[in-house]
Design an enzyme around this catalytic site. Sequence first.
Site, mmCIF file in Angstrom:
data_model
loop_
_atom_site.group_PDB
_atom_site.id
_atom_site.type_symbol
_atom_site.label_atom_id
_atom_site.label_comp_id
_atom_site.label_asym_id
_atom_site.label_seq_id
_atom_site.Cartn_x
_atom_site.Cartn_y
_atom_site.Cartn_z
ATOM 1 C CE LYS A 1 -9.420 -7.449 2.136
ATOM 2 N NZ LYS A 1 -7.981 -7.343 2.358
ATOM 3 C CE LYS B 1 1.398 -7.198 -2.610
ATOM 4 N NZ LYS B 1 1.479 -6.762 -0.849
ATOM 5 N N GLY C 1 0.736 -2.095 0.058
ATOM 6 C CA GLY C 1 0.113 -0.105 -0.022
ATOM 7 C C GLY C 1 0.922 1.790 -0.211
ATOM 8 C CG ASN C 2 4.516 1.533 1.811
ATOM 9 O OD1 ASN C 2 4.592 0.283 1.807
ATOM 10 N ND2 ASN C 2 6.090 2.001 2.283
ATOM 11 C CE LYS D 1 2.684 -6.882 3.977
ATOM 12 N NZ LYS D 1 1.650 -6.750 2.666
#
Length: 333
Positions: free
Chosen positions: A127, A211, A9-10, A273
């Site tokens: 989600k 993702k 996101g960042n 992750k």
Amino acid sequence: MRALIALGGNAMTGPDGSATVEAQRAAIDVAADRIAELVATGTDVVVTHGNGPQVGNLLVKNELTAHVVPMVPLDWCGAQTQGTLGYTLTSSLDAALTRRGIDRRAAGLVTRTVVDAADPDFLAPSKPVGRFLPEEEAQRFVAEGQLWQDRGEKGWRRVVPSPQPREIVDAPAVVTLVEAGYVVVAAGGGGIPVLRAADGSLSGVEAVIDKDLGAALLGAVVHADVLVIATDVDNAIIGYGTPQARPLGRVTASEMREIAAAGHFAAGSMGPKVEAALRFAESGGTSVITSLDRIRDAVTAVGAGSQDALVGTVVVPDPVPHPASDPPAHAVA
Ligand code: ADP
Ligand code: MG
């Protein structure tokens, strides 16, 4: 070396999570420069990216304009974000590559990912997406067949299936582009979720794909040597948020499975992750979880094979026992 870089996101929104066009462009420019720095070392690079805030914004537009223009399904929202982010990323990458005098260009690929119709997440969606609404407004969409849940203080939120990615339909095209020298942007948002019918035909499905899990699969099928999950922290941390917090360095896949099973990684953020890093390491590659600024150093360190100068949290495949070539120590004269 071939590296798959998964941007979080960042890399695509402002420091405060702002998703204005300017904030997205500025963040993407920084990310593109970090990637060009890596390409400059001669590494082949495939880039993938998240799309949570961007899909969230499209869903709000859907809600607000449903009485004027047709609502579009989630697979279309995913495709639209691949288009916009692919366009923005390839433009920033081309500029960054040119600035560094690198004779390579970027290519963006609309990418579909097959999911399984029998995935348990279709029965129990997990989600949360889009914005919070007061109950009365949420009920309008519930009446149209959407699943919304009461999330307490903040209001109600839509919840959608997040099935496991099974197959990256466009992986062969990614490989062809990489081998032709392109820096390829692919499988944004984990890929556009599609189902494969018995006759082989594909159809989009109302779902989103994680993702990072999409990145782990893409990395394996494009035969990347290293998967870098680039986020906003330098390392995955054990005992996160406690006085015993400790950054994780190099771990084997089995060690990481144990640490993850002990509940050190939050479900909505570091958890996927770590799971992605594990899947990629279990497929034979090396995974790194680190910050955007350290992409090049992370890949260089893995390539150098040095154990001391590693950057970030590095998940390596379990050592393969070689009984014939590695006799027990006492057998060595
Ligand atoms: P991205 O948007 O880059 O994909 P997320 O924001 O979802 O990533 O996840 C990164 C965040 O995960 C970190 O900023 C941190 O706040 C949070 N986090 C949760 N658990 C951990 C942990 N054990 N170690 C490190 N970060 C963690
Ligand atoms: Mg984030």
